[in-house]
Design a protein around this motif. Structure first.
Motif, PDB file in Angstrom:
ATOM      1  N   LEU A  87     -30.374 -33.836   2.776  1.00  0.00           N
ATOM      2  CA  LEU A  87     -29.048 -33.978   2.172  1.00  0.00           C
ATOM      3  C   LEU A  87     -28.227 -32.697   2.229  1.00  0.00           C
ATOM      4  O   LEU A  87     -27.034 -32.722   2.536  1.00  0.00           O
ATOM      5  CB  LEU A  87     -29.204 -34.424   0.712  1.00  0.00           C
ATOM      6  CG  LEU A  87     -27.943 -34.610  -0.111  1.00  0.00           C
ATOM      7  CD1 LEU A  87     -27.071 -35.717   0.484  1.00  0.00           C
ATOM      8  CD2 LEU A  87     -28.310 -34.933  -1.552  1.00  0.00           C
ATOM      9  N   CYS A  88     -28.849 -31.544   1.977  1.00  0.00           N
ATOM     10  CA  CYS A  88     -28.087 -30.290   1.955  1.00  0.00           C
ATOM     11  C   CYS A  88     -27.886 -29.697   3.337  1.00  0.00           C
ATOM     12  O   CYS A  88     -27.120 -28.747   3.501  1.00  0.00           O
ATOM     13  CB  CYS A  88     -28.750 -29.272   1.027  1.00  0.00           C
ATOM     14  SG  CYS A  88     -30.290 -28.547   1.620  1.00  0.00           S
ATOM     15  N   GLY A  89     -28.562 -30.238   4.350  1.00  0.00           N
ATOM     16  CA  GLY A  89     -28.398 -29.768   5.714  1.00  0.00           C
ATOM     17  C   GLY A  89     -29.297 -28.605   6.090  1.00  0.00           C
ATOM     18  O   GLY A  89     -29.262 -28.141   7.233  1.00  0.00           O
ATOM     19  N   ALA A  90     -30.112 -28.123   5.162  1.00  0.00           N
ATOM     20  CA  ALA A  90     -30.994 -26.990   5.459  1.00  0.00           C
ATOM     21  C   ALA A  90     -32.088 -27.376   6.448  1.00  0.00           C
ATOM     22  O   ALA A  90     -32.419 -26.606   7.339  1.00  0.00           O
ATOM     23  CB  ALA A  90     -31.616 -26.454   4.174  1.00  0.00           C
ATOM     24  N   VAL A  91     -32.655 -28.573   6.279  1.00  0.00           N
ATOM     25  CA  VAL A  91     -33.754 -29.020   7.132  1.00  0.00           C
ATOM     26  C   VAL A  91     -33.226 -29.993   8.172  1.00  0.00           C
ATOM     27  O   VAL A  91     -32.540 -30.960   7.832  1.00  0.00           O
ATOM     28  CB  VAL A  91     -34.881 -29.688   6.306  1.00  0.00           C
ATOM     29  CG1 VAL A  91     -35.970 -30.229   7.217  1.00  0.00           C
ATOM     30  CG2 VAL A  91     -35.455 -28.719   5.288  1.00  0.00           C
ATOM     31  N   LYS A  92     -33.563 -29.728   9.420  1.00  0.00           N
ATOM     32  CA  LYS A  92     -33.217 -30.629  10.523  1.00  0.00           C
ATOM     33  C   LYS A  92     -34.469 -30.832  11.352  1.00  0.00           C
ATOM     34  O   LYS A  92     -35.279 -29.919  11.498  1.00  0.00           O
ATOM     35  CB  LYS A  92     -32.108 -30.029  11.378  1.00  0.00           C
ATOM     36  CG  LYS A  92     -30.794 -29.856  10.632  1.00  0.00           C
ATOM     37  CD  LYS A  92     -29.684 -29.424  11.558  1.00  0.00           C
ATOM     38  CE  LYS A  92     -28.382 -29.199  10.840  1.00  0.00           C
ATOM     39  NZ  LYS A  92     -27.970 -30.216   9.917  1.00  0.00           N
ATOM     40  N   TYR A  93     -34.621 -32.036  11.889  1.00  0.00           N
ATOM     41  CA  TYR A  93     -35.811 -32.327  12.685  1.00  0.00           C
ATOM     42  C   TYR A  93     -35.482 -33.237  13.849  1.00  0.00           C
ATOM     43  O   TYR A  93     -34.442 -33.887  13.885  1.00  0.00           O
ATOM     44  CB  TYR A  93     -36.920 -32.938  11.821  1.00  0.00           C
ATOM     45  CG  TYR A  93     -36.568 -34.301  11.266  1.00  0.00           C
ATOM     46  CD1 TYR A  93     -36.724 -35.445  12.045  1.00  0.00           C
ATOM     47  CD2 TYR A  93     -36.066 -34.446   9.984  1.00  0.00           C
ATOM     48  CE1 TYR A  93     -36.384 -36.697  11.551  1.00  0.00           C
ATOM     49  CE2 TYR A  93     -35.730 -35.694   9.483  1.00  0.00           C
ATOM     50  CZ  TYR A  93     -35.892 -36.803  10.272  1.00  0.00           C
ATOM     51  OH  TYR A  93     -35.547 -38.045   9.784  1.00  0.00           O
ATOM     52  N   GLU A  94     -36.403 -33.267  14.807  1.00  0.00           N
ATOM     53  CA  GLU A  94     -36.335 -34.156  15.963  1.00  0.00           C
ATOM     54  C   GLU A  94     -37.738 -34.715  16.181  1.00  0.00           C
ATOM     55  O   GLU A  94     -38.724 -33.985  16.132  1.00  0.00           O
ATOM     56  CB  GLU A  94     -35.890 -33.364  17.179  1.00  0.00           C
ATOM     57  CG  GLU A  94     -35.697 -34.191  18.422  1.00  0.00           C
ATOM     58  CD  GLU A  94     -35.127 -33.372  19.561  1.00  0.00           C
ATOM     59  OE1 GLU A  94     -35.808 -33.261  20.596  1.00  0.00           O
ATOM     60  OE2 GLU A  94     -34.006 -32.838  19.404  1.00  0.00           O
ATOM     61  N   VAL A  95     -37.811 -36.020  16.412  1.00  0.00           N
ATOM     62  CA  VAL A  95     -39.088 -36.678  16.662  1.00  0.00           C
ATOM     63  C   VAL A  95     -39.005 -37.411  17.991  1.00  0.00           C
ATOM     64  O   VAL A  95     -38.067 -38.157  18.241  1.00  0.00           O
ATOM     65  CB  VAL A  95     -39.438 -37.695  15.541  1.00  0.00           C
ATOM     66  CG1 VAL A  95     -40.772 -38.367  15.828  1.00  0.00           C
ATOM     67  CG2 VAL A  95     -39.468 -37.019  14.181  1.00  0.00           C
ATOM     68  N   ASN A  96     -40.007 -37.183  18.842  1.00  0.00           N
ATOM     69  CA  ASN A  96     -40.136 -37.896  20.112  1.00  0.00           C
ATOM     70  C   ASN A  96     -41.423 -38.697  20.036  1.00  0.00           C
ATOM     71  O   ASN A  96     -42.474 -38.135  19.713  1.00  0.00           O
ATOM     72  CB  ASN A  96     -40.242 -36.910  21.291  1.00  0.00           C
ATOM     73  CG  ASN A  96     -38.992 -36.103  21.434  1.00  0.00           C
ATOM     74  OD1 ASN A  96     -37.962 -36.627  21.798  1.00  0.00           O
ATOM     75  ND2 ASN A  96     -39.082 -34.825  21.124  1.00  0.00           N
TER      76      ASN A  96
END
Length: 137
Positions: free
Chosen positions: A11-20
């Motif tokens: 929600l706060c934008g601090a954590v971002k991820y990508e899953v393949n």
């Protein structure tokens, strides 16, 4: 199922991820642990197998809480805002993604309501998705 790349964050934008990985399931879960961890009547999770989870931002803000008596239940979240984020489940070799943390469209529709017998009376309903007492066979 198909191989996909999904992106999301907190929600706060601090954590971002990508899953393949290989898209397997999209379930609404009504178990008491999911209800407690989300504060809602159910959680909605996308599951990918043969998946890689990469934190592209804020990995140092990612924390986990493992329910001590649970075989597999762990909640992974942003320590700043508390939002659930994707997590790798080593015992099962898959990644569980809270659907609400994803950016954009999800290339799969919900497939079932699981742990249906654990639901509370006020939980959402109103569709024809299959319902299972536990995990589908």
């Amino acid at each position: 199922m198909s191989h996909v790349t999904l992106k999301g964050g907190c929600l706060c934008g601090a954590v971002k991820y990508e899953v393949n990985g290989d898209l397997q399931h999209f379930y609404h879960c009504y178990c008491s642990r999911c209800r407690k961890s989300s504060g809602t009547g159910h959680t909605s999770n996308v599951i990918l197998s043969n998946a890689n989870l990469l934190f592209t931002g804020g990995e140092s803000s990612v924390k986990q809480y493992k329910v001590p008596e649970a075989k597999r239940f762990t909640r992974q979240f942003c320590s700043n805002c508390g939002s659930s984020v994707a997590q790798f489940v080593a015992e099962m070799n898959f990644v569980v993604i809270p659907a609400g943390s994803l950016e954009g469209d999800i290339p799969i529709k919900p497939q079932a309501r699981i742990f249906w017998d654990s639901r509370v009376d006020w939980a959402c309903d109103g569709d024809t998705l299959p319902r299972y007492s536990e995990y589908p066979g």
